[in-house]
Every structure is written in structure tokens, then in C-alpha cells.
Design a protein around this motif. Structure first.
Motif, PDB file in Angstrom:
ATOM      1  N   GLY A  60     -10.077   6.294 -24.057  1.00  0.00           N
ATOM      2  CA  GLY A  60     -10.892   6.405 -22.859  1.00  0.00           C
ATOM      3  C   GLY A  60     -12.331   6.029 -23.065  1.00  0.00           C
ATOM      4  N   THR A  61     -12.696   5.731 -24.308  1.00  0.00           N
ATOM      5  CA  THR A  61     -14.070   5.360 -24.628  1.00  0.00           C
ATOM      6  C   THR A  61     -14.156   3.928 -25.120  1.00  0.00           C
ATOM      7  OG1 THR A  61     -14.672   7.645 -25.135  1.00  0.00           O
ATOM      8  CG2 THR A  61     -16.088   5.924 -26.050  1.00  0.00           C
ATOM      9  N   VAL A  62     -13.414   3.602 -26.182  1.00  0.00           N
ATOM     10  CA  VAL A  62     -13.431   2.228 -26.691  1.00  0.00           C
ATOM     11  C   VAL A  62     -12.101   1.510 -26.480  1.00  0.00           C
ATOM     12  CG1 VAL A  62     -15.306   2.606 -28.327  1.00  0.00           C
ATOM     13  CG2 VAL A  62     -12.946   3.029 -29.049  1.00  0.00           C
ATOM     14  N   PHE A  63     -11.013   2.264 -26.448  1.00  0.00           N
ATOM     15  CA  PHE A  63      -9.687   1.722 -26.120  1.00  0.00           C
ATOM     16  C   PHE A  63      -9.063   2.608 -25.054  1.00  0.00           C
ATOM     17  CE2 PHE A  63     -10.117  -0.501 -30.118  1.00  0.00           C
ATOM     18  CZ  PHE A  63      -9.314  -1.625 -30.007  1.00  0.00           C
ATOM     19  N   ARG A  64      -8.049   2.052 -24.369  1.00  0.00           N
ATOM     20  CA  ARG A  64      -7.342   2.827 -23.357  1.00  0.00           C
ATOM     21  C   ARG A  64      -5.858   2.486 -23.388  1.00  0.00           C
ATOM     22  NH1 ARG A  64      -6.042   3.116 -17.721  1.00  0.00           N
ATOM     23  NH2 ARG A  64      -6.697   5.091 -16.789  1.00  0.00           N
ATOM     24  N   LEU A  65      -5.026   3.506 -23.344  1.00  0.00           N
ATOM     25  CA  LEU A  65      -3.583   3.303 -23.206  1.00  0.00           C
ATOM     26  C   LEU A  65      -3.306   2.978 -21.746  1.00  0.00           C
ATOM     27  CD1 LEU A  65      -0.715   3.534 -24.527  1.00  0.00           C
ATOM     28  CD2 LEU A  65      -0.709   5.900 -23.706  1.00  0.00           C
ATOM     29  N   GLU A  66      -2.681   1.818 -21.508  1.00  0.00           N
ATOM     30  CA  GLU A  66      -2.427   1.401 -20.134  1.00  0.00           C
ATOM     31  C   GLU A  66      -0.988   0.925 -19.974  1.00  0.00           C
ATOM     32  OE1 GLU A  66      -6.910   0.233 -18.695  1.00  0.00           O
ATOM     33  OE2 GLU A  66      -5.560  -1.410 -19.226  1.00  0.00           O
ATOM     34  N   ALA A  67      -0.332   1.439 -18.943  1.00  0.00           N
ATOM     35  CA  ALA A  67       1.038   1.027 -18.649  1.00  0.00           C
ATOM     36  C   ALA A  67       1.027  -0.336 -17.974  1.00  0.00           C
ATOM     37  CB  ALA A  67       1.709   2.055 -17.751  1.00  0.00           C
ATOM     38  N   ASP A  68       1.928  -1.209 -18.420  1.00  0.00           N
ATOM     39  CA  ASP A  68       2.080  -2.509 -17.764  1.00  0.00           C
ATOM     40  C   ASP A  68       3.546  -2.694 -17.381  1.00  0.00           C
ATOM     41  OD1 ASP A  68       3.426  -3.156 -20.109  1.00  0.00           O
ATOM     42  OD2 ASP A  68       1.726  -4.222 -20.970  1.00  0.00           O
ATOM     43  N   GLU A  69       3.902  -3.902 -16.977  1.00  0.00           N
ATOM     44  CA  GLU A  69       5.272  -4.150 -16.522  1.00  0.00           C
ATOM     45  C   GLU A  69       6.302  -3.916 -17.621  1.00  0.00           C
ATOM     46  OE1 GLU A  69       6.367  -4.734 -13.417  1.00  0.00           O
ATOM     47  OE2 GLU A  69       4.289  -4.292 -12.884  1.00  0.00           O
ATOM     48  N   SER A  70       5.888  -4.020 -18.868  1.00  0.00           N
ATOM     49  CA  SER A  70       6.839  -3.828 -19.964  1.00  0.00           C
ATOM     50  C   SER A  70       7.340  -2.385 -20.031  1.00  0.00           C
ATOM     51  CB  SER A  70       6.195  -4.217 -21.299  1.00  0.00           C
ATOM     52  OG  SER A  70       5.175  -3.295 -21.667  1.00  0.00           O
ATOM     53  N   GLU A 113       2.584   6.616 -10.246  1.00  0.00           N
ATOM     54  CA  GLU A 113       3.326   7.517 -11.122  1.00  0.00           C
ATOM     55  C   GLU A 113       3.101   7.166 -12.589  1.00  0.00           C
ATOM     56  OE1 GLU A 113       7.272   8.853  -8.652  1.00  0.00           O
ATOM     57  OE2 GLU A 113       7.061   6.726  -9.130  1.00  0.00           O
ATOM     58  N   LYS A 114       3.078   5.875 -12.882  1.00  0.00           N
ATOM     59  CA  LYS A 114       2.821   5.463 -14.266  1.00  0.00           C
ATOM     60  C   LYS A 114       1.393   5.812 -14.678  1.00  0.00           C
ATOM     61  CE  LYS A 114       4.494   1.199 -13.767  1.00  0.00           C
ATOM     62  NZ  LYS A 114       4.935  -0.179 -14.123  1.00  0.00           N
ATOM     63  N   ALA A 115       0.455   5.642 -13.772  1.00  0.00           N
ATOM     64  CA  ALA A 115      -0.927   5.991 -14.080  1.00  0.00           C
ATOM     65  C   ALA A 115      -1.068   7.483 -14.363  1.00  0.00           C
ATOM     66  CB  ALA A 115      -1.847   5.573 -12.937  1.00  0.00           C
ATOM     67  N   GLU A 116      -0.334   8.306 -13.609  1.00  0.00           N
ATOM     68  CA  GLU A 116      -0.389   9.747 -13.828  1.00  0.00           C
ATOM     69  C   GLU A 116       0.207  10.114 -15.179  1.00  0.00           C
ATOM     70  OE1 GLU A 116      -1.006  13.848 -13.370  1.00  0.00           O
ATOM     71  OE2 GLU A 116      -1.979  12.057 -12.547  1.00  0.00           O
ATOM     72  N   LEU A 117       1.283   9.454 -15.575  1.00  0.00           N
ATOM     73  CA  LEU A 117       1.849   9.704 -16.893  1.00  0.00           C
ATOM     74  C   LEU A 117       0.838   9.378 -17.985  1.00  0.00           C
ATOM     75  CD1 LEU A 117       5.530   8.400 -16.768  1.00  0.00           C
ATOM     76  CD2 LEU A 117       4.748  10.766 -16.808  1.00  0.00           C
ATOM     77  N   VAL A 118       0.188   8.232 -17.865  1.00  0.00           N
ATOM     78  CA  VAL A 118      -0.825   7.845 -18.855  1.00  0.00           C
ATOM     79  C   VAL A 118      -1.944   8.867 -18.886  1.00  0.00           C
ATOM     80  CG1 VAL A 118      -2.570   6.133 -19.449  1.00  0.00           C
ATOM     81  CG2 VAL A 118      -0.278   5.393 -18.794  1.00  0.00           C
TER      82      VAL A 118
END
Length: 229
Positions: free
Chosen positions: A12-22, A39-44
Motif C-alpha cells: 500500500g506504500t511502494v507496492f500493491r497487491l492487485e487482482a486482475d483478470e488472471s 468483490e475482488k477489490a474487497e478481498l484484496v
């Protein structure tokens, strides 16, 4: 006092885990419906929020949650439980999604991270990554060619202390060889990362927005502290 070192939080500062189509192959409801973007954003968010507890657990799950940043096995148990209790229908799916969360390839750098690290290196300002985390994030930086721009990593599961415990910030300062008053901590949590102020560090808060929505927050922090033009 002039800033002589910068400490950065990771997620959340220098990197972020982000859900994509994969993620779609590993994230379908019991009826076969693919989770939507919200829903995917909430999981992340539940997988990466630095503070707060979103769900109730049984005794075993609560122990794992309380110790998730100190032990890799507890981290895995806690977040697989989070995924299951957040609508992921099978243990197999939850475990595959958890594996994505610790995969270096699934973490996206903020757009200005490279310029931020290069600016600090040009000024010979040492950098520490100080993170509440239970897996090794060095490979995340290495895959982008930035490992040499980080002077030290202070990770909770290796040290045995979790932010805002002053010990984790003190360990970073000692490794960089600077006094607290000459260091700047940058993070997305006033509660966790802001704990550095108890030692006398300066603190800058950034918003853990999606990477495409936060193009220059890190560079803005540097400019505000005379560390970038």
C-alpha cells in the motif's frame, strides 16, 4: 534536521497487491459466477489492510490472525480463513488465491517508485523497507531490478516485532546507522507506520489507492522533504 535516511512500508506504500483478470480462474462462486470487480477489490483489501480485523474467528483462527505477521504458517492459516469467510467457496480456491498473494509477480509497484528510489540513491540517502509481513519480499524488488537500491529490509517475521512496536523501527535505524530525528518513515497507516514518531522520526502518510490512481505520491513526499527536485 536534514533527512539522512528514508524508511518505507511495503504494501500500500511502494507496492500493491492487485487482482486482475488472471484471478478469475481461481475466484468463482459455488454457482459458477465470477466475482465482480468490487468483490475482488474487497478481498484484496481484507488481505492487505495494515490494521483492523474484518471477521470473527474461532480460537484457532484468532491465534493465527494475532500472530500472522510473525510466522509464515500462521499468516497462511489466517488469510486462507479470511478468504473462506469472505465468500471463496472451496479450500482449494482459497489456497490458490493465497499463493497469489505471496507471489512476487502479483505485486505491482506504484508508478513513481523507480524514480523515488533513484532520486534517493543519487543523493546517497539510504533506504529501508520496514514491513509487517510473514514472507520474504526481497524477490519483489529483485524482479524489477531494484534490489541494490534498498539498503536493508526489516521484516516483522524475521525480527519478531510488529509495527507500531518501536523495536522494528529501531532495528531499521540501527542498520542504516542514523538517528531517529534524521529519518523519515513513509507509510499508508498512521497507526502502524506512524509508530516511528515515538522514536522521533518524521512521518509521511500516503493513501493505499490502486496504482493507476496514485501516480506521484512518493515523489511528492520526497519533494516536501527536500529529497527530490
Amino acid at each position: 534536521m536534514t533527512i539522512e535516511a528514508v524508511l518505507f512500508d511495503f504494501s500500500g506504500t511502494v507496492f500493491r497487491l492487485e487482482a486482475d483478470e488472471s484471478w478469475n480462474a481461481d475466484l468463482t462462486a459455488a454457482d459458477g459466477r465470477v466475482f465482480d470487480l468490487d468483490e475482488k477489490a474487497e478481498l484484496v483489501r481484507r488481505m492487505t489492510s495494515p490494521v483492523g480485523q474484518f471477521l470473527g474467528f474461532d480460537e484457532r483462527g484468532q491465534y493465527a490472525w494475532d500472530n500472522r505477521d510473525l510466522d509464515p504458517e500462521e499468516h497462511r492459516y489466517a488469510y486462507v480463513e479470511v478468504l473462506r469467510r469472505s465468500g471463496v467457496p472451496t479450500l482449494e480456491q482459497a489456497e490458490r488465491l493465497y499463493a497469489r498473494s505471496v507471489d512476487p509477480a502479483c505485486w505491482r509497484p506504484y508508478p513513481d517508485l523507480a524514480a523515488t528510489l533513484e532520486s534517493l540513491a543519487a543523493r546517497e540517502i539510504p533506504v529501508a523497507i520496514v514491513s509487517n509481513i510473514a514472507f520474504d519480499i526481497r524477490p519483489v524488488f529483485a524482479r524489477h531490478g531494484w534490489a541494490d537500491l534498498i539498503h536493508t529490509f526489516v521484516l516483522s517475521f524475521e525480527l519478531g516485532a510488529v509495527k507500531p512496536d518501536p523495536r522494528i523501527f529501531r532495528a531499521a535505524l540501527d542498520k542504516l546507522g542514523v538517528e531517529a530525528a534524521a529519518a523519515l518513515m513513509v507509510g499508508d497507516s498512521a497507526e502502524a507506520d506512524g509508530g516511528a514518531t515515538a522514536l522521533g522520526c518524521a512521518f509521511a502518510l500516503v493513501d493505499p489507492l490502486p496504482t493507476v490512481e496514485r501516480p506521484d505520491a512518493l515523489l511528492s513526499v520526497l519533494r516536501a522533504n527536500g529529497l527530490a527536485s
